[in-house]
Design a protein around this motif. Structure first.
Motif, PDB file in Angstrom:
ATOM      1  N   ALA A  23      -1.920  -0.651   2.078  1.00 44.94           N
ATOM      2  CA  ALA A  23      -2.976   0.168   2.683  1.00 44.94           C
ATOM      3  C   ALA A  23      -2.491   1.521   3.208  1.00 44.94           C
ATOM      4  CB  ALA A  23      -3.684  -0.623   3.783  1.00 44.94           C
ATOM      5  N   PRO A  24      -1.374   1.584   3.936  1.00 50.53           N
ATOM      6  CA  PRO A  24      -0.937   2.884   4.465  1.00 50.53           C
ATOM      7  C   PRO A  24      -0.572   3.905   3.377  1.00 50.53           C
ATOM      8  CG  PRO A  24       0.213   1.086   5.576  1.00 50.53           C
ATOM      9  CD  PRO A  24      -0.521   0.494   4.427  1.00 50.53           C
ATOM     10  N   LEU A  25      -0.350   3.442   2.154  1.00 48.49           N
ATOM     11  CA  LEU A  25       0.020   4.364   1.076  1.00 48.49           C
ATOM     12  C   LEU A  25      -1.161   5.167   0.560  1.00 48.49           C
ATOM     13  CD1 LEU A  25       2.423   2.064  -0.986  1.00 48.49           C
ATOM     14  CD2 LEU A  25       3.021   3.718   0.797  1.00 48.49           C
ATOM     15  N   GLY A  26      -2.373   4.708   0.814  1.00 47.59           N
ATOM     16  CA  GLY A  26      -3.556   5.424   0.352  1.00 47.59           C
ATOM     17  C   GLY A  26      -3.684   5.479  -1.165  1.00 47.59           C
TER      18      GLY A  26
ATOM     19  N   GLU B 123       8.811  -6.837   5.782  1.00 46.74           N
ATOM     20  CA  GLU B 123       7.725  -7.250   6.657  1.00 46.74           C
ATOM     21  C   GLU B 123       7.508  -8.748   6.524  1.00 46.74           C
ATOM     22  OE1 GLU B 123       4.297  -4.874   5.748  1.00 46.74           O
ATOM     23  OE2 GLU B 123       5.459  -3.039   5.814  1.00 46.74           O
TER      24      GLU B 123
ATOM     25  N   HIS C  39       4.130   4.110  -5.223  1.00 46.96           N
ATOM     26  CA  HIS C  39       4.008   4.306  -3.782  1.00 46.96           C
ATOM     27  C   HIS C  39       3.195   5.545  -3.415  1.00 46.96           C
ATOM     28  CE1 HIS C  39       6.861   1.077  -2.865  1.00 46.96           C
ATOM     29  NE2 HIS C  39       7.520   1.503  -3.909  1.00 46.96           N
TER      30      HIS C  39
ATOM     31  N   ARG D 230      -2.331  -6.308   0.102  1.00 50.56           N
ATOM     32  CA  ARG D 230      -3.287  -5.253   0.492  1.00 50.56           C
ATOM     33  C   ARG D 230      -2.865  -4.583   1.803  1.00 50.56           C
ATOM     34  NH1 ARG D 230      -9.490  -6.141   0.220  1.00 50.56           N
ATOM     35  NH2 ARG D 230      -9.115  -4.204   1.275  1.00 50.56           N
ATOM     36  N   THR D 231      -2.477  -5.395   2.770  1.00 49.12           N
ATOM     37  CA  THR D 231      -2.066  -4.862   4.068  1.00 49.12           C
ATOM     38  C   THR D 231      -0.839  -3.975   3.928  1.00 49.12           C
ATOM     39  OG1 THR D 231      -2.993  -6.771   5.219  1.00 49.12           O
ATOM     40  CG2 THR D 231      -1.287  -5.509   6.388  1.00 49.12           C
ATOM     41  N   ARG D 232       0.131  -4.417   3.141  1.00 42.35           N
ATOM     42  CA  ARG D 232       1.361  -3.638   2.942  1.00 42.35           C
ATOM     43  C   ARG D 232       1.098  -2.327   2.220  1.00 42.35           C
ATOM     44  NH1 ARG D 232       4.660  -0.641   1.666  1.00 42.35           N
ATOM     45  NH2 ARG D 232       6.903  -0.904   1.404  1.00 42.35           N
TER      46      ARG D 232
END
Length: 144
Positions: free
Chosen positions: A106-109, A3, A73, A102-104
């Motif tokens: 975030a989707p991992l919860g 990314e 992860h 943080r953005t990278r």
């Protein structure tokens, strides 16, 4: 997944092929209180076992900052080795690196993202980090 994020005159990338490993080692082993004297072999192993973030000057391509995450992860991550080159300091790049992390993640919860710092509490507080609520519950094995 690689990314890229723009931040002013810098680009933050998770592409490990872009890292200047020798420069990262030099920065950390000579100028970062937590990694003074770290060997190049140890630094390379750390890079290989981590999710890495490099910050690059968009005009020259020169590396201007670095951060890495150690994570499973799924539940936990450790933010470490955050470093901004002396000539790039004072421009918000450290905060931008932390925001990119943080953005990278975030989707991992993840339940928890941790770090340790001696002198950059303000940078991390802006990103939402707080002191441990119950530090008496935490323990460590090894150097303190």
């Amino acid at each position: 997944m690689k990314e890229t994020t723009a931040f002013g005159p810098y680009e933050i990338s998770t592409d490990p092929a872009r890292l200047d490993r020798a420069l990262v080692h030099h920065w950390l082993s000579t100028d970062a209180y937590w990694a003074l004297g770290r060997s190049r072999e140890t630094q390379d192993r750390a890079i290989d076992g981590s999710l890495n973030f490099g910050a690059y000057d968009t005009a020259t391509g020169a590396m201007a900052g670095y951060a890495r995450i150690v994570t499973d992860h799924a539940t936990f991550a450790w933010l470490c080795d955050v470093y901004v080159a002396r000539e790039a300091r004072g421009k918000g790049l450290g905060g931008a690196l932390v925001d990119a992390v943080r953005t990278r993640l975030a989707p991992l919860g993840l339940k928890r993202i941790m770090l340790a710092t001696e002198d950059a509490h303000g940078v991390y507080e802006k990103a939402g980090f707080r002191p441990l609520r119950h530090p008496e519950r935490w323990m460590t094995l090894g150097a303190q």
